[in-house]
Design a protein around this motif. Sequence first.
Motif, short mmCIF file in Angstrom:
data_model
loop_
_atom_site.label_atom_id
_atom_site.label_comp_id
_atom_site.label_asym_id
_atom_site.label_seq_id
_atom_site.Cartn_x
_atom_site.Cartn_y
_atom_site.Cartn_z
N THR A 168 21.59 -4.97 -12.99
CA THR A 168 20.57 -5.03 -14.28
C THR A 168 19.42 -4.02 -14.19
OG1 THR A 168 20.90 -7.46 -14.66
CG2 THR A 168 19.15 -6.39 -15.81
N THR A 169 19.27 -3.02 -15.15
CA THR A 169 18.29 -2.09 -14.93
C THR A 169 17.16 -2.40 -15.74
OG1 THR A 169 19.96 -0.41 -14.57
CG2 THR A 169 17.80 0.43 -15.24
N VAL A 170 15.75 -2.35 -14.98
CA VAL A 170 14.75 -2.65 -15.68
C VAL A 170 13.82 -1.42 -15.64
CG1 VAL A 170 12.36 -4.23 -16.11
CG2 VAL A 170 14.67 -4.96 -14.99
N VAL A 171 13.37 -0.96 -17.01
CA VAL A 171 12.45 0.30 -17.04
C VAL A 171 11.03 -0.15 -17.43
CG1 VAL A 171 12.17 2.45 -18.03
CG2 VAL A 171 14.65 1.46 -17.81
N LEU A 172 10.31 0.39 -16.76
CA LEU A 172 8.64 0.08 -16.77
C LEU A 172 8.07 1.24 -17.09
CD1 LEU A 172 7.98 -1.65 -13.03
CD2 LEU A 172 8.95 -2.56 -15.48
N LYS A 173 6.95 0.84 -17.95
CA LYS A 173 6.03 2.15 -18.51
C LYS A 173 4.45 1.86 -18.17
CE LYS A 173 5.76 -0.46 -22.94
NZ LYS A 173 5.71 -0.24 -24.45
N GLY A 174 3.62 2.58 -18.19
CA GLY A 174 2.23 2.50 -17.71
C GLY A 174 2.07 3.11 -16.54
N GLU A 175 0.64 3.64 -16.30
CA GLU A 175 0.38 4.10 -14.90
C GLU A 175 -0.19 3.01 -13.95
OE1 GLU A 175 -1.98 7.35 -15.13
OE2 GLU A 175 -0.55 8.62 -16.37
N ASP A 177 -1.15 -0.51 -15.32
CA ASP A 177 -0.66 -1.85 -15.74
C ASP A 177 0.75 -1.68 -16.26
OD1 ASP A 177 -0.71 -4.37 -16.73
OD2 ASP A 177 -1.59 -3.84 -18.75
N LEU A 178 1.55 -1.85 -15.24
CA LEU A 178 3.00 -1.78 -15.41
C LEU A 178 3.53 -2.72 -16.49
CD1 LEU A 178 4.21 -0.87 -11.96
CD2 LEU A 178 3.97 0.64 -13.76
N GLN A 179 4.27 -2.36 -17.35
CA GLN A 179 5.00 -3.23 -18.32
C GLN A 179 6.30 -2.88 -18.55
OE1 GLN A 179 2.65 -3.15 -21.95
NE2 GLN A 179 0.76 -4.08 -21.15
N ILE A 180 7.26 -3.99 -18.79
CA ILE A 180 8.49 -3.57 -19.06
C ILE A 180 8.86 -2.66 -20.48
CG2 ILE A 180 10.87 -4.61 -19.75
CD1 ILE A 180 10.13 -7.10 -18.00
N ASP A 181 9.27 -1.86 -20.37
CA ASP A 181 9.85 -0.85 -21.48
C ASP A 181 11.10 -1.38 -22.10
OD1 ASP A 181 9.35 1.60 -23.16
OD2 ASP A 181 11.19 2.16 -22.05
N SER A 182 12.23 -1.67 -21.27
CA SER A 182 13.28 -1.89 -21.87
C SER A 182 14.41 -2.45 -20.72
CB SER A 182 14.17 -0.63 -22.62
OG SER A 182 14.45 0.28 -21.66
N VAL A 183 15.39 -3.02 -20.97
CA VAL A 183 16.25 -3.81 -19.94
C VAL A 183 17.65 -3.31 -20.15
CG1 VAL A 183 17.00 -5.78 -18.92
CG2 VAL A 183 14.73 -5.73 -19.41
N TYR A 184 18.43 -2.88 -19.29
CA TYR A 184 19.72 -2.52 -19.68
C TYR A 184 20.79 -3.66 -18.83
CZ TYR A 184 18.62 2.37 -20.97
OH TYR A 184 17.80 3.44 -21.64
N TYR A 185 21.62 -4.29 -19.71
CA TYR A 185 22.35 -5.11 -19.44
C TYR A 185 23.90 -4.73 -19.22
CZ TYR A 185 18.80 -8.81 -20.51
OH TYR A 185 17.81 -9.67 -20.20
N THR A 186 24.29 -4.08 -18.02
CA THR A 186 25.45 -3.30 -17.94
C THR A 186 26.81 -4.32 -17.64
OG1 THR A 186 25.00 -2.77 -15.79
CG2 THR A 186 24.40 -1.02 -17.24
N LEU A 196 16.01 -4.38 -26.34
CA LEU A 196 14.41 -4.79 -26.68
C LEU A 196 14.34 -6.23 -26.83
CD1 LEU A 196 13.63 -1.81 -28.68
CD2 LEU A 196 13.12 -1.87 -26.23
N ASP A 197 15.33 -6.89 -27.22
CA ASP A 197 15.34 -8.31 -27.86
C ASP A 197 15.93 -9.07 -26.37
OD1 ASP A 197 15.00 -10.70 -28.92
OD2 ASP A 197 16.94 -10.41 -30.14
N TYR A 198 15.10 -9.12 -25.56
CA TYR A 198 15.30 -9.87 -23.97
C TYR A 198 14.41 -10.91 -24.01
CZ TYR A 198 11.65 -6.79 -22.46
OH TYR A 198 10.69 -6.18 -22.27
N PRO A 219 22.04 -10.73 -22.13
CA PRO A 219 20.77 -11.35 -22.57
C PRO A 219 20.76 -12.79 -23.30
CG PRO A 219 21.54 -9.73 -23.97
CD PRO A 219 22.34 -9.67 -22.93
N SER A 220 22.21 -13.13 -23.26
CA SER A 220 22.24 -14.41 -23.87
C SER A 220 23.52 -15.08 -23.17
CB SER A 220 22.77 -14.18 -25.38
OG SER A 220 23.45 -15.48 -26.08
#
Length: 438
Positions: A168-175, A177-186, A196-198, A219-220
């Motif tokens: 699973t890949t978790v992409v973060l944004k912010g310098e 205050d890190l937050q989840i930008d998106s998640v890849y369910y491969t 985005l709907d995780y 994600p389900s």
Amino acid sequence: MLLTASALCLLLKSTAALWTPSLPPLWPQDETEMPPDDWEKPPSHPLNISIRMDVLKQFAPVVYLHPDEKYLPADPARSYERYYNATADTLSVPDSALGGMPLRDGKFVDAPVSSQARVLEDGRIVLQYWYYHYYNGPQGFKTVDSRGKVTRFPWYPLAVHFADWEHTTVVLKGEHDLQIDSVYYTVHGDINEPTLDYQVENVTHPLVYSHNNSHAGYPSPADMQNTDPAFDGFINTAVKVITLGAITHVEVGDIGFAHLPESSWIRWSDYEIYDITEAPEGVGPEWSLWKGHWGPAFDQSRVAVPPEDVPWRIFFFDFLQMLYLAGRLTKFVVDAKPSPRGPLMHYTFATFDVFPAPERSVPQDPNAHKPGLLSIIAFVYFILGFIGIVLAIVSLIFVLLFVALRAGFRRARAAYVDKANRRSQTTMSERDPLLGGR
């Protein structure tokens, strides 16, 4: 007829290799493997080691597994230490250990997860979490009959192979205050669009639902259909005809557990994290740098009859045998399916699922079964045999109907003659005094 078809299947299957041209082992035997060294990898650099582990733990996914999962997660470091053969440069896990690490308290997994944390040129941080299993179990199937009854079942040995690496890949944004930008369910090596709907637990932990046998993460927890042109089109239509409408739908997919109580789900969280971020730079534990296959090749061609509770299972078995011989099942049935290599050798370890996959230089599964003369003859034989069965059934119905109608006609005619004779005798007795008339 079905027994004859089965026997012919086995005979032709054992000789089909004589009609199949052999191909050299070209790249990639596994479509998820890293391409040649001249492929230009997307630029990135390791996340600062002083905060790396904290970030990996903060956003570590919580994984739920199917309650009936037989092939639980395992420890890659321990596997390499115990089962790696340095002389042959191979790794083979004994059958007795394929079940993975035992559960704690019957529902918790304690296996470690291998991870990397890197920074992209645009400043985003990508975290990858790799899950290792000793064994990938049989492919899941689902049928729906004319009454709406759903039957889920694994079909051995379709899609089976030794060793299984999912991630699973978790992409973060912010310098700061890190937050989840998106998640890849491969899933099965395929890159899905960023989700985005995780769901998350405690704000920062994405939920991953590992489906039965395949360990594909979604994600389900619901059943997930694997899109496949052969099954979704031709096979689905053919099955409806073969079963005379008794089976209205069949699909290949990953068996979920949304229909089961949440209290029975297996939970995998708070795990130890192996940091293999710098493996591309040649830094990391020995097992993470090894480029070999994490198990021997597996013969998927010895297809078994589906479980006893599967409706029309003999029809399914014979039909699948013919499809295999016709070269329509190369995605699920390979004579020698190679085991996957470790994360370092997967192209997604370099693309982070964010960037496009490298172009393929050869078709997928170059050693997969290709249709030959005997395959075509076998497939035609099956179709003609099925038509013959249908005609025989229809003919039998007509014969029974004819016999029933004829018997009914005879009974009706006999009753009519008997009634006419009695009426005639009554009339004569009324007219002739000697017969008791007036």
